[in-house]
Write an enzyme that holds these catalytic residues in place. Structure first.
Site, short mmCIF file in Angstrom:
data_model
loop_
_atom_site.label_atom_id
_atom_site.label_comp_id
_atom_site.label_asym_id
_atom_site.label_seq_id
_atom_site.Cartn_x
_atom_site.Cartn_y
_atom_site.Cartn_z
N GLU A 98 0.82 -1.22 0.00
CA GLU A 98 0.00 0.00 0.00
C GLU A 98 0.85 1.27 0.00
O GLU A 98 0.51 2.24 -0.68
CB GLU A 98 -0.96 -0.01 1.20
CG GLU A 98 -2.15 -0.95 1.06
CD GLU A 98 -1.81 -2.43 1.22
OE1 GLU A 98 -0.66 -2.73 1.64
OE2 GLU A 98 -2.67 -3.28 0.94
N GLN A 121 -7.89 -2.53 -1.02
CA GLN A 121 -8.76 -3.70 -1.11
C GLN A 121 -9.83 -3.62 -0.01
O GLN A 121 -10.99 -3.89 -0.26
CB GLN A 121 -7.92 -4.96 -0.99
CG GLN A 121 -8.65 -6.18 -1.52
CD GLN A 121 -7.67 -7.25 -1.95
OE1 GLN A 121 -7.00 -7.83 -1.09
NE2 GLN A 121 -7.58 -7.51 -3.23
N PHE A 122 -9.40 -3.22 1.15
CA PHE A 122 -10.30 -2.89 2.25
C PHE A 122 -9.74 -1.63 2.89
O PHE A 122 -8.51 -1.48 2.99
CB PHE A 122 -10.35 -4.02 3.29
CG PHE A 122 -11.12 -5.23 2.81
CD1 PHE A 122 -12.47 -5.39 3.14
CD2 PHE A 122 -10.51 -6.17 2.01
CE1 PHE A 122 -13.17 -6.51 2.67
CE2 PHE A 122 -11.21 -7.28 1.54
CZ PHE A 122 -12.55 -7.45 1.88
N ALA A 123 -10.64 -0.74 3.35
CA ALA A 123 -10.18 0.51 3.95
C ALA A 123 -9.22 0.25 5.11
O ALA A 123 -8.32 1.03 5.38
CB ALA A 123 -11.37 1.32 4.44
N ASP A 124 -9.41 -0.90 5.77
CA ASP A 124 -8.55 -1.27 6.91
C ASP A 124 -7.06 -1.27 6.50
O ASP A 124 -6.20 -0.98 7.30
CB ASP A 124 -8.91 -2.67 7.40
CG ASP A 124 -10.39 -2.83 7.65
OD1 ASP A 124 -10.80 -2.89 8.80
OD2 ASP A 124 -11.16 -2.85 6.65
N PHE A 125 -6.78 -1.63 5.25
CA PHE A 125 -5.39 -1.82 4.83
C PHE A 125 -4.68 -0.50 4.51
O PHE A 125 -3.48 -0.49 4.21
CB PHE A 125 -5.31 -2.77 3.63
CG PHE A 125 -5.92 -4.12 3.91
CD1 PHE A 125 -5.88 -4.65 5.20
CD2 PHE A 125 -6.55 -4.85 2.92
CE1 PHE A 125 -6.45 -5.89 5.48
CE2 PHE A 125 -7.12 -6.08 3.20
CZ PHE A 125 -7.08 -6.61 4.48
N HIS A 128 -11.52 -6.15 8.68
CA HIS A 128 -12.22 -6.00 7.39
C HIS A 128 -13.53 -5.27 7.59
O HIS A 128 -14.44 -5.40 6.78
CB HIS A 128 -12.50 -7.37 6.76
CG HIS A 128 -11.29 -8.05 6.20
ND1 HIS A 128 -10.37 -8.70 6.98
CD2 HIS A 128 -10.84 -8.17 4.93
CE1 HIS A 128 -9.42 -9.21 6.23
NE2 HIS A 128 -9.66 -8.89 4.97
#
Ligand SMILES: Cc1ncc(C[n+]2csc(CCOP(=O)(O)OP(=O)(O)O)c2C)c(N)n1
Length: 668
Positions: A407, A429-433, A474
């Site tokens: 990222e 891919q997910f906001a978490d990442f 996630h």
């Protein structure tokens, strides 16, 4: 100035077929930063400048690399690369003004030392965090590759900086994408006080190139002719056959990390050994031996530089100090953006939230012919939510780019593309990442325009949110990490129509935009949406329902929870405000409504403390105190990470508490 007559030479030179002019230019270009630094050290002792990172003894690298590149090729230097700036012929008074925090510097007093870039000289200066430069260089190199302009990009790092993840990510991306970038590692023995033995455990940093599939070389960083000749050859080869190259320059840091910190921890004999290899002293002796430089030439050259330094300093000192101006401080955080309204005339179609984003993105790809999208699994696979399904076929692999799992490097590449004039959309891919790319978001994208007038034309798509039983990594809705940071815009739609129109605007806007897409809405919410391209303005909330009892303020999936609650309680007569964008925030819509209803409740999916609901509540209290009939109520998730299993997630989220809290407020 170090004495150079009768010096015993400790570096062997081979001038090959280099002409006298070039040999002398190399000398002058090394001498100038040395003389500037010697002057700066005096000024530092006199308390006239605040901090100095010395590049004394490392000039051959800055100068050799810069002279090997063409003036229109980007260089990304670090804190010891004064020679890059001077070789690119930046007027000295501007450099001095920069260090003194004057207006004719490059950051209007907003950032110090070498923390600036300048498009005029194709230099992109560092942020303090060191490593991100490497990924930004990838982005610039990618732009060059896409434009097929045969340009090379050079980026610097110390050996300490190579321990950062950014280094590994940037090399890997450059290798996978065959980017025309030269990674220049100046191995000067110490990173602050840390010797190389405590920094890495391989023999040479150049050895790492192999692991990434990158050609690598070791060059004597104190030998200007070696640096220049080898770099010239390599740059020429990369222009013809684009690819990354890693170079480790062996050199030494002859002074403290910065002047105040000293060199006590450096063994004396090491310092003495390297002093014998001074790149300038040795080269000067060589030029004299060869009859290329005479004593007389030397005197004239030094007098000229001395005069240039003197004049530059006079000019910088004469410039008045910056007078703070609140308006220009606030205005420079974002690049000015004139919103262009594109209205929808044609037919509408009922589509899902996910389709609206896909359609909006596709139409922006058609409109902006060079817009690049990057993300994990977004090409052949179409993204984990299938938003970019079919894009690869429609737009090709140059514009629809699968990325390695990195990222930071990809956000940095987005920054680099923007510096080179290309828009990009990055799919997390997910906001978490986004946490793995947090540094470049909040420090590079957010601060560059304020610091040196360089916008970051990047949209980060952030599939977020709970209610999907996906656990702590996630399901987060992490908008508050970004609404806190000046320089970022934050969009958070709740409906397909808004999602499509706001995404188009996010891409048109030249500023960094975090575009939150709630995953639970992707396939559950449908709406009639115009088939054609259209835009919606930032900073305009939508008033979904009008009433007089209370103002309900929300955004994202929580808007639907509020509407559901009101549907089940038809007797409650509420204004419902869907914020749509959080930065900019439509404060007017909020205040106007609260002044009318006298009561406000803010429903936020994120946990309570430090979320946007708290700021809105404070704002209402400050601005509408006399209109309020009850304390402002915030309803949010509990103060735990978001859990996985349904019943825990239900307890965590505020959805089921909203009705009670709303009724309590109405009864107040
Ligand atoms: C992320 C981060 N961690 C720590 C620092 C503090 N710091 C600034 S420069 C530096 C040493 C860098 O060493 P190196 O990359 O070898 O470059 P050199 O200073 O030797 O030229 C450190 C630790 C920082 N600026 N950024």
């Amino acid at each position: 100035m170090a004495k150079t007559t009768n010096t015993i030479r400790n570096i062997n030179y081979d001038k090959k077929s280099l002409r006298r002019n070039t040999l002398i230019s190399l000398y002058i270009n090394m001498l100038k930063p040395r003389m500037i630094e010697e002057k700066m050290l005096i000024l530092l002792r006199q308390g006239k400048i605040s901090k100095w990172f010395s590049g004394i003894g490392q000039e051959a690298i800055s100068v050799g690399v810069t002279m090997a590149l063409k003036d229109d090729e980007y260089i990304l230097p670090m804190h010891r690369n004064l020679g890059v700036f001077t070789t690119r012929k930046i007027p000295l008074h501007r450099l001095f003004a920069q260090w003194q925090g004057k207006a004719s510097g490059f950051t209007k007093g907003r950032d110090r030392s070498f923390h600036f870039g300048t498009q005029e000289y194709n230099i992109v200066g560092m942020i303090s965090h060191l490593g991100p430069q490497l990924g930004v260089a990838d982005g610039i190199a990618l732009a060059n590759l896409l434009k097929k302009n045969n340009k090379v990009t050079a980026v610097f790092s110390g050996e300490g900086g190579t321990s950062e993840g950014d280094f590994h990510e940037a090399l890997n991306v450059a290798s996978v994408w065959k980017l025309p970038v030269i990674f220049c590692i100046e191995n000067n023995g110490y990173g602050l006080s840390t010797p190389t033995s405590q920094q890495y455990n391989c023999k040479n940093i150049a050895d790492r190139g192999k692991g990434y599939g990158i050609e690598s070389f070791i060059i004597d960083g104190n030998n200007i002719l070696d640096v220049y000749s080898k770099l010239t050859k390599l740059a020429e080869s990369i222009r013809k056959r684009p690819r990354p190259i890693l170079i480790e320059f062996k050199t030494f840091r002859m002074r403290g990390h910065e002047e105040a910190s000293g060199t006590k921890y450096v063994p004396k004999d090491l310092m003495e050994q390297w002093a014998l290899k001074d790149p300038l002293v040795n080269y000067q002796a060589y030029l004299k031996e060869e009859g290329i430089l005479t004593e007389k030439d030397e005197v004239i050259i030094k007098e000229d530089i001395m005069k240039e330094i003197h004049d530059g300093l006079e000019k910088a000192y004469a410039e008045e100090a910056i007078v703070p101006n609140l308006t220009s401080e606030l205005n420079d955080v974002y690049k000015a953006f004139k919103y262009q309204e594109v209205t929808h005339k044609g037919k509408t179609k009922e589509i899902r939230f996910v389709d609206a984003i896909s359609e909006g993105l596709k139409q922006s790809m058609q409109k902006h012919k060079d817009l690049v999208i990057m993300g994990q699994d977004i090409a052949d696979y179409g993204g984990v939510f299938k938003i970019t399904d079919g894009f690869l076929k429609a737009f090709g692999e140059e514009r629809v780019r699968n990325t390695p799992i990195c990222e930071s490097a990809i956000v940095e590449a987005g920054m680099g593309l923007s510096i080179a004039g290309i828009k990009s959309v990055v799919e997390m891919q997910f906001a978490d990442f986004v946490t793995s790319g947090f540094n470049p978001v909040v420090n590079y994208l957010a601060k560059s325009h304020y610091r040196w007038n360089q916008n970051a034309d990047v949209v980060l798509r952030m599939p977020c949110g709970g209610g999907v039983a996906a656990g702590p990594f996630h399901s987060q809705t992490n908008e508050a990490w970004f609404t806190k940071t000046p320089g970022l815009k934050v969009v958070y739609p709740a409906f397909p129509y808004d999602a499509k129109g706001l995404l188009a605007t996010a891409i048109n806007d030249p500023n960094p935009v975090l575009f939150f897409e709630h995953k639970a809405l992707y396939r559950s919410i449908r709406q009639e949406v115009p088939i054609d391209y259209f835009t919606l303005p930032f900073g305009k909330a939508s008033l979904l329902r009008e009433g007089t009892d209370v103002t309900v303020i929300s955004y994202g999936a929580a808007v639907h929870w509020a509407l559901e609650t009101l549907d089940n309680n038809k007797d409650i007569d509420a204004d419902v405000i869907d914020l749509r964008t959080l930065q900019p925030l439509d404060t007017e819509a909020i205040l106007t409504s609260v002044k009318k209803t006298g009561k406000a409740i803010i429903l936020q999916e994120d946990s309570l403390f430090g979320g946007i609901a708290s700021d809105i509540a404070s704002m209402i209290m400050e601005e509408c105190f006399e209109y309020l009939d009850a304390p402002v109520k915030r309803v949010a998730s509990i103060e735990t990470p978001i859990p996985f299993i349904n019943q825990l997630e239900e307890q965590y989220l505020p959805k089921n508490r909203f009705e009670t809290e709303l009724k309590t407020l109405l009864d107040y």
